[in-house]
Scaffold this motif. Structure first.
Motif, PDB file in Angstrom:
ATOM      1  N   UNK A  48      39.072 -10.550  15.824  1.00  0.00           N
ATOM      2  CA  UNK A  48      39.760  -9.880  14.712  1.00  0.00           C
ATOM      3  C   UNK A  48      41.143  -9.421  15.192  1.00  0.00           C
ATOM      4  N   UNK A  49      41.169  -8.850  16.391  1.00  0.00           N
ATOM      5  CA  UNK A  49      42.453  -8.397  16.946  1.00  0.00           C
ATOM      6  C   UNK A  49      43.394  -9.592  17.115  1.00  0.00           C
ATOM      7  N   UNK A  50      42.796 -10.710  17.542  1.00  0.00           N
ATOM      8  CA  UNK A  50      43.564 -11.934  17.745  1.00  0.00           C
ATOM      9  C   UNK A  50      44.214 -12.393  16.434  1.00  0.00           C
ATOM     10  N   UNK A  51      43.467 -12.256  15.329  1.00  0.00           N
ATOM     11  CA  UNK A  51      44.006 -12.665  14.018  1.00  0.00           C
ATOM     12  C   UNK A  51      45.225 -11.812  13.654  1.00  0.00           C
ATOM     13  N   UNK A  52      45.149 -10.525  13.950  1.00  0.00           N
ATOM     14  CA  UNK A  52      46.297  -9.651  13.689  1.00  0.00           C
ATOM     15  C   UNK A  52      47.497 -10.055  14.550  1.00  0.00           C
ATOM     16  N   UNK A  53      47.191 -10.434  15.779  1.00  0.00           N
ATOM     17  CA  UNK A  53      48.274 -10.747  16.711  1.00  0.00           C
ATOM     18  C   UNK A  53      49.078 -11.962  16.258  1.00  0.00           C
ATOM     19  N   UNK A  54      48.439 -12.880  15.536  1.00  0.00           N
ATOM     20  CA  UNK A  54      49.168 -14.063  15.049  1.00  0.00           C
ATOM     21  C   UNK A  54      50.256 -13.627  14.058  1.00  0.00           C
ATOM     22  N   UNK A  55      49.917 -12.644  13.219  1.00  0.00           N
ATOM     23  CA  UNK A  55      50.912 -12.114  12.267  1.00  0.00           C
ATOM     24  C   UNK A  55      52.066 -11.476  13.045  1.00  0.00           C
ATOM     25  N   UNK A  56      51.693 -10.716  14.078  1.00  0.00           N
ATOM     26  CA  UNK A  56      52.719 -10.065  14.902  1.00  0.00           C
ATOM     27  C   UNK A  56      53.674 -11.092  15.529  1.00  0.00           C
ATOM     28  N   UNK A  57      53.070 -12.155  16.043  1.00  0.00           N
ATOM     29  CA  UNK A  57      53.861 -13.212  16.662  1.00  0.00           C
ATOM     30  C   UNK A  57      54.810 -13.848  15.670  1.00  0.00           C
ATOM     31  N   UNK A  58      54.327 -14.078  14.463  1.00  0.00           N
ATOM     32  CA  UNK A  58      55.173 -14.695  13.433  1.00  0.00           C
ATOM     33  C   UNK A  58      56.336 -13.762  13.077  1.00  0.00           C
ATOM     34  N   UNK A  59      56.043 -12.472  12.980  1.00  0.00           N
ATOM     35  CA  UNK A  59      57.104 -11.501  12.662  1.00  0.00           C
ATOM     36  C   UNK A  59      58.165 -11.509  13.768  1.00  0.00           C
ATOM     37  N   UNK A  60      57.693 -11.540  15.015  1.00  0.00           N
ATOM     38  CA  UNK A  60      58.622 -11.560  16.153  1.00  0.00           C
ATOM     39  C   UNK A  60      59.530 -12.789  16.085  1.00  0.00           C
ATOM     40  N   UNK A  61      58.917 -13.921  15.744  1.00  0.00           N
ATOM     41  CA  UNK A  61      59.668 -15.174  15.645  1.00  0.00           C
ATOM     42  C   UNK A  61      60.709 -15.086  14.517  1.00  0.00           C
ATOM     43  N   UNK A  62      60.296 -14.513  13.388  1.00  0.00           N
ATOM     44  CA  UNK A  62      61.212 -14.386  12.245  1.00  0.00           C
ATOM     45  C   UNK A  62      62.371 -13.446  12.567  1.00  0.00           C
ATOM     46  N   UNK A  63      62.065 -12.388  13.303  1.00  0.00           N
ATOM     47  CA  UNK A  63      63.123 -11.448  13.703  1.00  0.00           C
ATOM     48  C   UNK A  63      64.165 -12.139  14.567  1.00  0.00           C
ATOM     49  N   UNK A  64      63.655 -12.973  15.479  1.00  0.00           N
ATOM     50  CA  UNK A  64      64.548 -13.696  16.377  1.00  0.00           C
ATOM     51  C   UNK A  64      65.420 -14.697  15.602  1.00  0.00           C
ATOM     52  N   UNK A  65      64.797 -15.391  14.654  1.00  0.00           N
ATOM     53  CA  UNK A  65      65.544 -16.363  13.840  1.00  0.00           C
ATOM     54  C   UNK A  65      66.616 -15.633  13.019  1.00  0.00           C
ATOM     55  N   UNK A  66      66.266 -14.469  12.461  1.00  0.00           N
ATOM     56  CA  UNK A  66      67.231 -13.685  11.674  1.00  0.00           C
ATOM     57  C   UNK A  66      68.432 -13.305  12.535  1.00  0.00           C
ATOM     58  N   UNK A  67      68.144 -12.869  13.774  1.00  0.00           N
ATOM     59  CA  UNK A  67      69.243 -12.489  14.666  1.00  0.00           C
ATOM     60  C   UNK A  67      70.143 -13.694  14.960  1.00  0.00           C
ATOM     61  N   UNK A  68      69.494 -14.829  15.187  1.00  0.00           N
ATOM     62  CA  UNK A  68      70.259 -16.055  15.470  1.00  0.00           C
ATOM     63  C   UNK A  68      71.148 -16.419  14.283  1.00  0.00           C
ATOM     64  N   UNK A  69      70.613 -16.255  13.087  1.00  0.00           N
ATOM     65  CA  UNK A  69      71.382 -16.596  11.884  1.00  0.00           C
ATOM     66  C   UNK A  69      72.618 -15.710  11.748  1.00  0.00           C
TER      67      UNK A  69
END
Lengths: 213, 266
Positions: A48-69
């Protein structure tokens, strides 16, 4: 000192860590149904914790892409970020609508992911060979021994070794059993002791890296 | 003995002894009593590596490797890497060096350790009195696929040109292209893993590397926490004990006695 943050951020996680560890260690030694049931439940909860972590990872990735943009001047680098976002979105949409077992998802996976993965696997093989080659230098006694052993091992594993000299196989066996295995076992045992120390330090709340330092 | 599982008595005795000794040495360490730990070149190199990056005005790249999974048997290696990261982040904060952390490769893309890493790095910057220097986007969770993590790291090396590459944690095969690329770009490389399969690869590629147990000791040595350093003594005590057991066992087996072998499986 504020009491609540200390309880929530330090004491509570330390207590949970200690309690969970005691239960999981006990499961190894004792045969009590209640302990086995609790430990199974604890192990399941990691999913269950692992499932939450996937969302966290996606958010981190999106934050990085936003900064790059915002900051990236180079349009080709921006393009890669957009491509990344589109791929993420594509897999997310197809997976959500048709399911990850669907033919379309499998097709996407096998036509995009597999070729790239295999290409990279090929690169890993190349780097291994390059690395081995660059480490074979006759500089001193140690490197000479490494070179000699590497040569025997490599030749022994080749199909024509037995034709060349029948002694290659026994020499290779001897190297693997009497040089390689004891060395590896020594490292594994010392590593296990270190692992044990870190685990105990964590259980007793001394190692707090997992709490954010 | 109905409650105790068969074949675990000796293990339990070991566990109790080990735990007692660790608790005793933690207490001794808290009083400031601990044995001096030898300098490990790989650990000293971490300080040099951060200093080098600061002088060159370029970032430091840190990764826990492509098996950074906190829910498997690799968790202690991840914790050991995090303990090192805590000190690396403090050094970076002190010297004003950018610290880039990449996570990925494991099944969750390293996402389960992401909050820990963010917190560890943030706390390190706070401890050094520079919370404003902390950049959240520098902690990058890349992907679940190891190849993606590897490719992204190589991309970062080309675009952001770090001066030092530090890889401490459970490594798998895909760390090879990353380390090889870092090496070819002239970065100072410090690595450490307890995965025996990849120790030889590390030895070939890294300028300095931590072998096996050294990664577990590195955090303690870097932090110079007396209690943590004191626990390393237990490791040495048990190493001596195991060497003794191996020698005794070998002699007994050569003499035809199975006594020790039978005792150990009780």
């Amino acid at each position: 000192m504020e009491v609540k943050p200390v309880i929530y951020r330090t004491l509570l996680p330390l207590f949970i860590t200690f309690a969970c560890s005691v239960v999981l260690i006990s499961e190894f030694f004792v045969d009590i149904t209640a302990i086995t049931m609790i430990s199974v439940a604890l192990k399941t909860s990691t999913s269950i914790i692992f499932a939450f972590s996937i969302v966290l990872g996606t958010v981190s990735l999106l934050l990085w892409v936003r900064k790059k943009m915002i900051t990236e001047k180079n349009w080709s680098n921006r393009g890669f970020s957009i491509l990344l976002l589109l791929t993420l979105l594509l897999f997310l949409v197809i997976g959500s609508i048709f399911g990850i077992d669907s033919n379309l998802y499998s097709l996407l996976f096998t036509s995009i992911n597999f070729p790239i993965m295999n290409a990279f696997e090929g690169m890993v093989c190349f780097w291994m060979v390059k690395m081995a080659y660059s480490s074979w230098r006759l500089r001193n006694i140690e490197s000479g021994a490494l070179l000699g052993i590497a040569f025997i091992t490599l030749v022994s594993l080749s199909p024509w070794a037995q034709m060349l000299w029948p002694g290659f196989a026994p020499v290779y066996e001897w190297i693997m059993n009497y040089i390689n295995k004891p060395g590896m076992r020594g490292i594994i045992m010392a590593g296990a002791l270190g692992l044990f120390i870190v685990s105990l330090r964590t259980i007793f709340g001394k190692e707090r890296g997992y709490l954010g330092g | 003995m109905a409650v105790l599982k068969i074949g675990t008595l000796v293990d339990l005795i070991f566990l109790v002894t080990f735990t007692t000794l660790v608790l005793y040495y933690l207490q001794q360490g808290a009083k400031g009593k601990y044995r001096k730990v030898r300098e490990i070149p790989g650990v000293s190199a971490i300080r040099e590596g951060v200093g080098r990056a600061a002088e060159m005005g370029r970032p430091v790249h840190f990764t826990l490797g492509d098996r950074a999974d906190i829910k498997t048997e690799y968790a202690p290696q991840v914790l050991a890497g995090i303990a090192c990261l805590s000190e690396i982040a403090r050094l970076c904060a002190r010297t004003g060096t950018q610290l880039i952390c990449t996570l990925g490769g494991s099944s969750g893309g390293g996402a389960e350790v992401l909050p820990l890493i963010e917190d560890v790095v943030y706390n390190a910057y706070v401890a050094e009195g520079k919370p404003e220097d902390y950049v959240r986007e520098d902690i990058r969770c890349i992907a679940g696929e190891r190849a993606s993590w590897s490719a992204a790291c190589i991309g970062i090396f080309y675009r952001e040109k770090p001066a030092t590459n530090i890889m401490i944690g459970p490594m798998a095969g895909f760390f090879l292209p990353v380390a090889a690329m870092a090496s070819s770009l002239g970065m100072l490389q410090i690595g450490g893993t307890a995965r025996t399969y990849h120790i030889p690869n590390m030895a070939c590629l890294m300028d300095f590397f931590l072998v096996g147990e050294e990664i577990y000791a590195a955090g303690a040595i870097l932090s110079q926490d007396p209690a943590m350093l004191a626990t390393l003594t237990v490791e040495d005590i048990f190493k001596m004990f195991f060497i003794g057991i191996i020698l005794l066992g070998s002699i007994l087996l050569l003499g035809g006695s199975q006594w020790l072998k039978n005792i150990l499986v009780i």
